[in-house]
Design a protein around this motif. Structure first.
Motif, PDB file in Angstrom:
ATOM      1  N   LYS A 457       0.818  -1.212   0.000  1.00  0.00           N
ATOM      2  CA  LYS A 457       0.000   0.000   0.000  1.00  0.00           C
ATOM      3  C   LYS A 457       0.855   1.268   0.000  1.00  0.00           C
ATOM      4  O   LYS A 457       0.679   2.171   0.822  1.00  0.00           O
ATOM      5  CB  LYS A 457      -0.962  -0.005   1.197  1.00  0.00           C
ATOM      6  CG  LYS A 457      -1.986  -1.144   1.154  1.00  0.00           C
ATOM      7  CD  LYS A 457      -2.896  -1.120   2.342  1.00  0.00           C
ATOM      8  CE  LYS A 457      -4.084  -2.064   2.192  1.00  0.00           C
ATOM      9  NZ  LYS A 457      -3.791  -3.371   1.616  1.00  0.00           N
ATOM     10  N   ARG A 458       1.767   1.326  -0.942  1.00  0.00           N
ATOM     11  CA  ARG A 458       2.672   2.467  -1.019  1.00  0.00           C
ATOM     12  C   ARG A 458       2.359   3.441  -2.160  1.00  0.00           C
ATOM     13  O   ARG A 458       3.067   4.423  -2.332  1.00  0.00           O
ATOM     14  CB  ARG A 458       4.123   1.971  -1.187  1.00  0.00           C
ATOM     15  CG  ARG A 458       4.715   1.360   0.055  1.00  0.00           C
ATOM     16  CD  ARG A 458       4.897   2.407   1.157  1.00  0.00           C
ATOM     17  NE  ARG A 458       5.557   1.856   2.309  1.00  0.00           N
ATOM     18  CZ  ARG A 458       4.934   1.395   3.389  1.00  0.00           C
ATOM     19  NH1 ARG A 458       3.613   1.452   3.453  1.00  0.00           N
ATOM     20  NH2 ARG A 458       5.619   0.906   4.405  1.00  0.00           N
ATOM     21  N   TRP A 459       1.297   3.180  -2.921  1.00  0.00           N
ATOM     22  CA  TRP A 459       1.000   4.080  -4.027  1.00  0.00           C
ATOM     23  C   TRP A 459       0.584   5.463  -3.551  1.00  0.00           C
ATOM     24  O   TRP A 459       0.651   6.431  -4.311  1.00  0.00           O
ATOM     25  CB  TRP A 459      -0.094   3.493  -4.928  1.00  0.00           C
ATOM     26  CG  TRP A 459       0.354   2.324  -5.754  1.00  0.00           C
ATOM     27  CD1 TRP A 459      -0.212   1.096  -5.813  1.00  0.00           C
ATOM     28  CD2 TRP A 459       1.476   2.269  -6.649  1.00  0.00           C
ATOM     29  NE1 TRP A 459       0.475   0.274  -6.668  1.00  0.00           N
ATOM     30  CE2 TRP A 459       1.521   0.970  -7.202  1.00  0.00           C
ATOM     31  CE3 TRP A 459       2.455   3.182  -7.027  1.00  0.00           C
ATOM     32  CZ2 TRP A 459       2.498   0.581  -8.118  1.00  0.00           C
ATOM     33  CZ3 TRP A 459       3.424   2.791  -7.936  1.00  0.00           C
ATOM     34  CH2 TRP A 459       3.441   1.506  -8.472  1.00  0.00           C
ATOM     35  N   ARG A 460       0.165   5.588  -2.302  1.00  0.00           N
ATOM     36  CA  ARG A 460      -0.210   6.894  -1.763  1.00  0.00           C
ATOM     37  C   ARG A 460       0.972   7.584  -1.078  1.00  0.00           C
ATOM     38  O   ARG A 460       0.816   8.678  -0.536  1.00  0.00           O
ATOM     39  CB  ARG A 460      -1.362   6.734  -0.772  1.00  0.00           C
ATOM     40  CG  ARG A 460      -2.674   6.306  -1.438  1.00  0.00           C
ATOM     41  CD  ARG A 460      -3.715   5.954  -0.384  1.00  0.00           C
ATOM     42  NE  ARG A 460      -4.044   7.099   0.457  1.00  0.00           N
ATOM     43  CZ  ARG A 460      -5.019   7.970   0.195  1.00  0.00           C
ATOM     44  NH1 ARG A 460      -5.755   7.812  -0.892  1.00  0.00           N
ATOM     45  NH2 ARG A 460      -5.264   8.961   1.002  1.00  0.00           N
ATOM     46  N   SER A 461       2.118   6.941  -1.076  1.00  0.00           N
ATOM     47  CA  SER A 461       3.297   7.512  -0.426  1.00  0.00           C
ATOM     48  C   SER A 461       4.062   8.390  -1.417  1.00  0.00           C
ATOM     49  O   SER A 461       4.489   7.930  -2.478  1.00  0.00           O
ATOM     50  CB  SER A 461       4.215   6.394   0.082  1.00  0.00           C
ATOM     51  OG  SER A 461       5.504   6.897   0.379  1.00  0.00           O
ATOM     52  N   TYR A 462       4.268   9.650  -1.052  1.00  0.00           N
ATOM     53  CA  TYR A 462       5.019  10.564  -1.920  1.00  0.00           C
ATOM     54  C   TYR A 462       6.422  10.029  -2.163  1.00  0.00           C
ATOM     55  O   TYR A 462       6.911  10.025  -3.297  1.00  0.00           O
ATOM     56  CB  TYR A 462       5.098  11.957  -1.269  1.00  0.00           C
ATOM     57  CG  TYR A 462       6.027  12.904  -2.003  1.00  0.00           C
ATOM     58  CD1 TYR A 462       5.559  13.677  -3.066  1.00  0.00           C
ATOM     59  CD2 TYR A 462       7.374  13.014  -1.657  1.00  0.00           C
ATOM     60  CE1 TYR A 462       6.407  14.532  -3.761  1.00  0.00           C
ATOM     61  CE2 TYR A 462       8.235  13.866  -2.345  1.00  0.00           C
ATOM     62  CZ  TYR A 462       7.745  14.626  -3.390  1.00  0.00           C
ATOM     63  OH  TYR A 462       8.597  15.458  -4.076  1.00  0.00           O
ATOM     64  N   LEU A 463       7.092   9.568  -1.093  1.00  0.00           N
ATOM     65  CA  LEU A 463       8.468   9.101  -1.215  1.00  0.00           C
ATOM     66  C   LEU A 463       8.586   7.922  -2.164  1.00  0.00           C
ATOM     67  O   LEU A 463       9.449   7.892  -3.046  1.00  0.00           O
ATOM     68  CB  LEU A 463       9.027   8.715   0.161  1.00  0.00           C
ATOM     69  CG  LEU A 463       9.479   9.852   1.067  1.00  0.00           C
ATOM     70  CD1 LEU A 463       9.866   9.309   2.437  1.00  0.00           C
ATOM     71  CD2 LEU A 463      10.645  10.604   0.454  1.00  0.00           C
ATOM     72  N   TYR A 464       7.684   6.938  -1.982  1.00  0.00           N
ATOM     73  CA  TYR A 464       7.802   5.758  -2.844  1.00  0.00           C
ATOM     74  C   TYR A 464       7.450   6.095  -4.285  1.00  0.00           C
ATOM     75  O   TYR A 464       8.119   5.654  -5.218  1.00  0.00           O
ATOM     76  CB  TYR A 464       6.928   4.606  -2.352  1.00  0.00           C
ATOM     77  CG  TYR A 464       7.239   3.356  -3.150  1.00  0.00           C
ATOM     78  CD1 TYR A 464       8.330   2.567  -2.819  1.00  0.00           C
ATOM     79  CD2 TYR A 464       6.512   3.030  -4.291  1.00  0.00           C
ATOM     80  CE1 TYR A 464       8.685   1.465  -3.590  1.00  0.00           C
ATOM     81  CE2 TYR A 464       6.852   1.931  -5.066  1.00  0.00           C
ATOM     82  CZ  TYR A 464       7.938   1.159  -4.708  1.00  0.00           C
ATOM     83  OH  TYR A 464       8.292   0.080  -5.487  1.00  0.00           O
ATOM     84  N   LEU A 465       6.387   6.870  -4.474  1.00  0.00           N
ATOM     85  CA  LEU A 465       5.980   7.209  -5.837  1.00  0.00           C
ATOM     86  C   LEU A 465       7.075   8.008  -6.549  1.00  0.00           C
ATOM     87  O   LEU A 465       7.310   7.817  -7.748  1.00  0.00           O
ATOM     88  CB  LEU A 465       4.672   8.006  -5.815  1.00  0.00           C
ATOM     89  CG  LEU A 465       3.989   8.257  -7.166  1.00  0.00           C
ATOM     90  CD1 LEU A 465       3.717   6.953  -7.896  1.00  0.00           C
ATOM     91  CD2 LEU A 465       2.704   9.046  -6.982  1.00  0.00           C
TER      92      LEU A 465
END
Length: 521
Positions: A457-465
């Motif tokens: 569930k990292r698609w909402r993370s600025y850093l990961y995106l």
């Protein structure tokens, strides 16, 4: 490891060894096992390494295959170590990001000093790509773009005016660096990735006004980019027509011209091989320069005679003694240094690079040798890679066999590439995976890239995106996972931002997993 990616691969192996030893010494394997079972994406990430290990079995070059396995070892160790460890505390996570940015800045600063001649390596630098001493310029550009995105985050989140100002200064430096080093790929990833990233964040957090403002900013930037593209295109292709009936056959001094009408070489719309008088050029040039015209080379290693013809054509001049007499001493030095177009001094570094790409493509499509030209060599390599995939669609050619597979294709089908360039790989990560593991390998690779952030569930993370966009877009123009520093860049930040972000940065589902494991212990 965060520092070594941009400052030299010497420390990468040592840092990999240390985090592996630390993971073993830490013990607590029941907790690690539970985390491995809870985070299925770890096994998916590790499977990419296992597939390369299996593909050694049918590799034609076993020595190179095992060397490639060694390079890809971080794909096994880093996800396993970071993925089965507790997330970092904020007081450790943020300084780690700072170390990475500071190291990228240091590497970029040294690169600029080399480009301006303040640092003198053993061999003189004739190509901007050679100015980056610690990491290939292409990879450094990716790290620069990622650093810009990381600095944007701090600029928004930090309240201290001095920290914000420092972040802005770093960002301005990095953006200037990309333009000065003519990193077209870096600029494209910054523009396209930045637009997707900021607009995604604006819509995710329902900041419609911010999304609208960002859209206007990127619309303006796009218009500016289109204007630069159009100008470079018109400079090259605004071909000056030649009236065959009015072509002069003699110079003002009565010597014959060589006129190759419609010869496919142009500069600023002027035909290079029209109105050429070699006899006059030879005597006039040799009076002005210590580099002989016949057989001499400029500082880029190209024939100085062709560089001279292109330079004169770019000014709309004929190639005779009278035309050469109009050149200033500074222009003679430019030609000696390998400058082929008189307008280059008027163009911005980005416009100059775009013109060069158009020039390379036009002449490549008209049968020119792509050797030494980064854009057209990529086209040649991509065609060869696709031919290899068609020959081995299901299992590929095996790990570490790209060079051998390409060599076989060159001998079977021929190539325009010179021998000194035939060691190059596909320069496209998807094609590189396809050549090595076949079409099923490409499918799995795409699945892995999207499944891991989806499961965590990292698609909402600025850093990961931000990281994902930089890496994903780069794969269309570079085979990042085929080099030690590229593999570490991907494996380290992919695992760090999937599994090691501070708990407050993670979503509740991930925090729940950690709480359940601690309760069991």
């Amino acid at each position: 490891m965060a520092a070594a990616m941009s400052l030299g691969k010497f420390f990468i192996g040592g840092s990999l060894f240390l985090i592996g030893i630390n993971w073993v010494a830490e013990g607590n394997f029941p907790t690690k096992w539970r985390l491995l079972r809870a985070r299925k994406s770890i096994l998916v990430l590790i499977l990419l390494f296992i597939l390369h290990l299996i593909a050694v079995a049918w590799a034609a070059d076993k020595a190179n295959a095992w060397h490639d396995v060694k390079i890809k070892l971080p794909l096994l160790i880093i996800p396993l170590v970071i993925g089965t460890s507790d997330p970092l505390e904020k007081k450790f996570f943020e300084p780690l990001i700072f170390v990475f940015i500071l190291s990228v800045f240091t590497s970029s600063l040294i690169t600029i000093l080399v480009a301006y001649g303040y640092v003198h390596p053993t061999n003189p630098v004739n190509d901007l790509r050679d100015c980056s001493l610690f990491v290939p310029l292409m990879r450094l550009a990716l790290m620069v773009v990622f650093s810009i995105f990381l600095l944007v985050r701090w600029t928004v989140r930090m309240k201290n005016i001095f920290i914000r100002s420092g972040c802005l200064l770093f960002m301005l430096w990095f953006m200037w660096f990309l333009q000065r080093m003519q990193s077209l790929t870096g600029m494209v990833i910054l523009a396209l990735g930045g637009a997707i990233l900021l607009l995604s964040m604006a819509f995710i957090y329902r900041r419609k006004k911010l999304a609208f403002v960002l859209l206007l900013i990127y619309l303006g930037a796009s218009i500016s980019g289109i204007w630069i593209l159009r100008k470079a295109y018109n400079d090259l292709f605004a071909v000056v027509p030649v009236d065959v009936k009015k072509v002069d056959s003699l110079t003002a001094h009565g010597n014959p011209y060589t006129n190759k009408i419609n010869y496919p070489m142009i500069e600023n719309g002027n035909q290079v091989m029209m109105y050429v008088c070699w006899g006059e050029l030879d005597s006039a040039w040799n009076r002005k320069s210590k580099i002989v015209l016949n057989g001499g080379t400029d500082k880029n290693g190209n024939s100085v005679s062709i560089t001279l013809l292109r330079y004169l054509a770019s000014k709309g001049l004929r190639k005779d003694a009278d035309a050469l007499a109009t050149l200033s001493e500074n222009e003679i030095h430019e030609i000696e240094n390998g400058v082929t177009n008189a307008k280059d001094k008027e163009r911005s570094p980005l416009e100059k690079r775009i013109y060069q790409v158009f020039w390379e493509y036009y002449h490549y499509m008209n049968g020119a040798n792509p050797s030494g030209n980064s854009f057209t060599m990529r086209l040649e390599l991509a065609q060869t890679a696709w031919s290899c995939i068609k020959d081995h669609p299901f299992a590929g050619t095996g790990t570490g066999s790209q060079e051998k597979a390409f060599g076989k294709k060159y001998s079977e089908e021929g190539t325009k590439l010179g021998k000194e360039w035939q060691w190059l790989h596909s320069h496209d990560q998807f094609l590189a995976i396809g050549v090595t593991l076949g079409i099923p390998g490409i499918i799995f690779f795409l699945f892995m890239l999207f499944y891991a952030p989806w499961s965590m569930k990292r698609w909402r993370s600025y850093l990961y995106l931000a990281f994902f966009l930089v890496f994903f877009l780069s794969m269309f123009d570079d085979d990042t996972l085929e080099t030690e520093q590229g593999v570490n860049f991907f494996a380290f930040f992919n695992a760090l931002l999937l599994y090691a972000m501070p708990r407050k940065s993670a979503l509740n589902t991930e925090m729940k997993i950690m709480d359940e494991i601690k309760t069991e212990n």
